[in-house]
Each structure stands twice: as structure tokens, then as C-alpha cells.
Design a protein around this motif. Structure first.
Motif, mmCIF file in Angstrom:
data_model
loop_
_atom_site.group_PDB
_atom_site.id
_atom_site.type_symbol
_atom_site.label_atom_id
_atom_site.label_comp_id
_atom_site.label_asym_id
_atom_site.label_seq_id
_atom_site.Cartn_x
_atom_site.Cartn_y
_atom_site.Cartn_z
ATOM 1 N N THR A 97 42.942 32.128 39.961
ATOM 2 C CA THR A 97 43.407 31.188 40.517
ATOM 3 C C THR A 97 44.591 31.500 41.409
ATOM 4 O O THR A 97 45.248 32.708 41.377
ATOM 5 N N ALA A 98 45.075 30.817 42.304
ATOM 6 C CA ALA A 98 46.127 30.770 43.301
ATOM 7 C C ALA A 98 47.227 31.133 42.398
ATOM 8 O O ALA A 98 47.410 30.521 41.070
ATOM 9 N N ALA A 99 48.321 31.755 42.878
ATOM 10 C CA ALA A 99 49.759 31.800 41.941
ATOM 11 C C ALA A 99 50.447 30.754 42.192
ATOM 12 O O ALA A 99 50.469 30.146 43.169
ATOM 13 N N LEU A 141 41.975 25.143 39.556
ATOM 14 C CA LEU A 141 40.672 25.553 38.809
ATOM 15 C C LEU A 141 40.020 26.610 39.574
ATOM 16 O O LEU A 141 40.407 26.829 40.623
ATOM 17 N N GLY A 142 39.201 27.586 38.864
ATOM 18 C CA GLY A 142 38.624 28.843 39.369
ATOM 19 C C GLY A 142 37.537 29.088 38.477
ATOM 20 O O GLY A 142 37.444 28.539 37.515
ATOM 21 N N ALA A 143 37.113 30.166 39.163
ATOM 22 C CA ALA A 143 35.994 30.877 38.547
ATOM 23 C C ALA A 143 35.939 32.415 38.718
ATOM 24 O O ALA A 143 36.761 32.840 39.666
ATOM 25 N N GLY A 144 35.599 33.125 37.736
ATOM 26 C CA GLY A 144 35.322 34.703 37.699
ATOM 27 C C GLY A 144 35.177 35.155 39.192
ATOM 28 O O GLY A 144 35.588 36.152 39.634
ATOM 29 N N ALA A 145 34.208 34.703 39.824
ATOM 30 C CA ALA A 145 33.701 35.220 41.106
ATOM 31 C C ALA A 145 34.924 35.165 42.258
ATOM 32 O O ALA A 145 34.650 35.617 43.301
#
Length: 255
Positions: free
Chosen positions: A229-231, A189-193
């Protein structure tokens, strides 16, 4: 430079691992590393390959701190790196691929440094769209340093574009959420920041870094702004789906 450029490019083209080049050239500078990258790029263009865009790497503050570097790194995107939504990517053409969710920017006007700012980037952006980069370091056992990574085109190999192209007006790229699934299971999960606080910061940095070589980002350039996101490592048979808030979905399979 030509010898090392061919060494790195042959590893990419033939999916063969190599040891990090600073083992043999410990005195190599960052400028040397980019010279190697640009020499390989010129060799591709001389053979008829088109360079269709750019990518940024090491765009999280934590990763830069871990690597002990003040700036991200960049690489170029060749035409054969590009895949469309629902594509099948041959994993045998890669070594140890990983996937990262990214926001791609497409420019409507030239962008150049030094002194390029987020405001300049937003004014020059035609639209953004969702993308997934497939990174594939050619270095054996993931043993590398930043100079070797830069020489190896910052681990560029493939990218997939899909979803919807949208104007940045009304989009909050900092809070834009991303969900990555592999074989139906949520893995990131992630966000643009996550990209330097704002993805446009990454594009401004790229313009400023390119200015050191007298290069600019031309109108129409496609730019991967860096990992949200992380790879995540992938294997043959994996189905990758990444859902981007307000921008749609990118899906593809490794075969």
C-alpha cells in the motif's frame, strides 16, 4: 563515512530532523551511500544491537520511475525496531512516521546472488507472514534524494509482525489482498503484485544487490519485501489495523 554514519544514526536515535547530506556532499555516489549505511549498522552491532533482518524500499515501478532509479533500495532491521501484534508504539520516539503494509519472508536456506531468481527465492523461503512497516525519514520537510535515503537506512524505524505464518505453497502472493484501516476507516487497499509484480522479485533483487558487497541472505533472515500500500501518515492515538487475505491481521496503536 564514520562522521556521516553517526550524523544519520544520531538523527534516528534522537528523533531529530536533518537536511539531506548530498547538499554538503554533492559528489556522493550510491556506493558511498551504502557505505554510510553499513558503517552505521556496524556501529550498532558494536554496541550490542542485533541486526534481525532486512527491508526493501522503492519497490513499485511508479516510484522508481518517479525517482529516476533502476533498482529499489534496501536497509537493515535492528532488534529494537521489532514490535508484536497489539503493540503500543511511542510516537515521540519518531519524527513523521508513516505506515505501509508488507509481506515478510523468512528464509530456510541461504540465498545469494548474482543471478538470484524468483524460483530461487520461493525454494529458499520457509514461510511468509504479514507485517506493517513504520517508515520515518529523518530528512526535514521530506526533502531528500535516493542517495540520502540509502545513507539514512532507507527510512527504517519500526515494524510490527502479526497474523499467521504460512508456507507459500498454495498462496498466490501476486493476488493476495490487503486492507489497511486507521481508527476503523479504510485508508488503503492493495495486492501483492504492487511489489514489483511479485513480492519474491523484491527478495531476489535484494540478494543480487547484496552480492555486490559480497554479502548473502542467511537462513533464518526476516525480510520485509516492500510496500503493498501507499505510505499513510499517522499521529498519536491512531489505531492501525491491516487485514491480509489468508494471513490474518496486524493491529497496533501509536501512543
Amino acid at each position: 563515512m564514520e562522521k556521516l554514519a553517526k550524523h544519520c544514526e544520531d538523527a534516528e536515535l534522537n528523533a531529530v530532523e536533518i537536511t539531506k547530506i548530498t547538499d554538503d556532499y554533492p559528489e556522493m555516489t550510491y556506493e558511498d551511500a551504502y557505505d554510510i549505511q553499513w558503517t552505521a549498522r556496524a556501529a550498532k552491532e558494536a554496541r550490542g544491537t542485533k541486526i534481525v533482518g532486512m527491508k526493501m524500499g522503492l519497490t513499485s515501478q511508479a516510484k522508481m520511475k518517479q525517482m529516476g532509479v533502476p533498482n529499489p533500495c534496501y536497509g537493515y532491521l535492528a532488534d529494537y525496531f521489532s514490535y508484536a501484534d497489539s503493540a503500543e508504539i511511542k510516537i515521540d520516539e519518531l519524527i513523521h512516521p508513516k505506515v505501509e503494509a508488507e509481506i515478510a519472508f523468512v528464509l530456510k536456506s541461504d540465498l545469494q546472488g548474482p543471478g538470484c531468481t524468483i524460483a530461487d527465492v520461493l525454494a529458499a523461503t520457509d514461510f511468509v507472514m504479514p507485517a506493517v512497516e513504520v517508515i520515518d525519514s529523518r530528512y526535514k520537510d521530506f526533502k531528500f534524494d535516493l542517495k540520502s535515503v540509502i545513507a539514512d537506512n532507507s527510512s527504517s524505524s519500526r515494524y510490527v509482525t502479526g497474523g499467521q505464518a504460512k508456507s507459500i505453497k498454495g498462496l498466490d502472493l501476486k493476488t493476495l489482498g490487503v486492507v489497511m484501516e486507521i481508527n476503523g476507516e479504510i485508508v488503503q487497499l492493495g495486492a501483492g503484485a504492487a511489489v514489483l509484480g511479485h513480492p519474491a522479485t523484491s527478495i531476489a533483487m535484494l540478494a543480487n544487490m547484496l552480492s555486490q558487497r559480497g554479502e548473502i541472505l542467511k537462513a533464518g533472515t526476516y525480510i520485509l519485501s516492500g510496500a503493498i500500500t501507499a505510505a499513510v501518515s499517522v499521529k498519536k492515538g491512531d489505531n492501525v489495523t491491516v487485514k491480509f487475505q489468508e494471513l490474518g491481521t496486524v493491529s497496533f496503536k501509536f501512543v
